[in-house]
Design an enzyme around this catalytic site. Structure first.
Site, PDB file in Angstrom:
ATOM      1  N   HIS A 159      56.751  58.776  96.020  1.00  0.00           N
ATOM      2  CA  HIS A 159      56.132  60.323  97.138  1.00  0.00           C
ATOM      3  C   HIS A 159      56.606  60.936  97.754  1.00  0.00           C
ATOM      4  O   HIS A 159      58.000  61.214  97.647  1.00  0.00           O
ATOM      5  CB  HIS A 159      55.463  58.936  98.049  1.00  0.00           C
ATOM      6  N   LYS A 163      56.035  59.415 103.488  1.00  0.00           N
ATOM      7  CA  LYS A 163      55.401  57.812 104.079  1.00  0.00           C
ATOM      8  C   LYS A 163      56.215  57.142 104.284  1.00  0.00           C
ATOM      9  O   LYS A 163      57.470  57.663 104.294  1.00  0.00           O
ATOM     10  CB  LYS A 163      55.244  58.624 102.526  1.00  0.00           C
TER      11      LYS A 163
END
EC number: 1.17.1.8
Length: 273
Positions: A159, A163
């Site tokens: 990600h 995040k």
């Protein structure tokens, strides 16, 4: 809930996900953008939600008070942080509002609060609202039943740098789907880190590896590795709109449901496949 358009409220309206949720709500037939919420003190308060999302003027202004919008929505869509989501959950439970929860990173107490609230209101709670990811979860169950007892299972996820939780909620959902298919509890077989002299791989474990880099929207791979071959099942998201569209579709699906805890597999009727 109303028989006409389902009115949705969007939490975190000024964030990356919030803006795409607004776009998705404005685009889906049967759904009406009823309210948009931001934190107290945000410079975006008073802005038109549609203009904020680049979708044109809607007449819906961004508010900071749940009390101010309580008569303007039927379903509350929340992709924020666990502490904020739980506050919103208590409000929705008190006022009989449905919820779509895409927030990740809940501890067990937070998950239990969601389960408890579902006795009174209808909730769709999912780690990932992408259609493709939820089809992948079903495929993982099938693969695990065939190959899971004799292969080494690893889950790799990547990600963007912003995040804040790891492994991702989707990676954990993948692990849970595999563990369930093998009649195991994920907490008993998960390996979340390896460092130093680890010794040989323990049979029957499910390993997790995490990447955080750049602007990766979301990539997840489950590997079933044997001697001489391995099966990899991968999902790659290139836009957050896939999550936003799934969440708004879930809000529409909640129409007429008074209570209960559901996930995206219920929305897509994957449990009957």
């Amino acid at each position: 809930m109303h028989d006409a358009n389902i009115r949705v409220a969007i939490a975190g309206a000024g964030g990356r996900m919030g803006r795409q949720l607004i776009q998705a709500a404005l685009a889906l037939e049967g759904v009406q953008l009823g309210a948009a919420l931001e934190r107290e003190g945000s410079s975006l308060l008073g802005s038109d939600a549609g203009e904020l999302a680049g979708a044109g003027k809607t007449g819906v202004t961004v508010q900071s008070s749940l009390d101010a919008i309580k008569d303007d929505f039927d379903v509350f869509i929340d992709f924020t942080r666990p502490e904020g989501t739980l506050n919103h959950l208590a409000f929705c439970r008190q006022h009989g509002k449905g919820m779509v929860i895409g927030t990740t990173g809940f501890d067990e107490a937070g998950k239990q609060a969601i389960r408890d609230a579902a006795a009174d209101i209808a909730i769709v709670f999912a780690a990932n609202f992408s259609v493709g990811v939820n089809v992948m979860l079903k495929l993982l169950e099938k693969a695990a039943k065939v190959m899971g007892d004799y292969t080494d299972i690893e889950i790799i996820e990547a990600h963007h740098r912003h995040k804040v939780d790891a492994p991702s909620g989707t990676a954990l959902a993948m692990g849970e789907a595999i563990a369930h298919a093998l009649d195991k509890d994920l907490k008993d077989c998960a390996v979340y880190s390896r460092e130093g002299h680890t010794g040989e791989r323990v049979p029957g474990t499910i390993g997790f590896a995490t990447v955080r880099a750049g602007d990766i929207v979301g990539e997840h791979t489950a590997m079933f590795a044997d001697i001489g071959e391995r099966l990899e099942i991968t999902h790659k998201a290139s836009s957050r709109m896939t999550f936003a569209n799934g969440a708004v579709r879930s809000a529409l699906w909640l129409s007429g449901k008074e209570s209960g805890l559901f996930d995206m597999r219920d929305v897509l009727d994957l449990n009957n496949l």
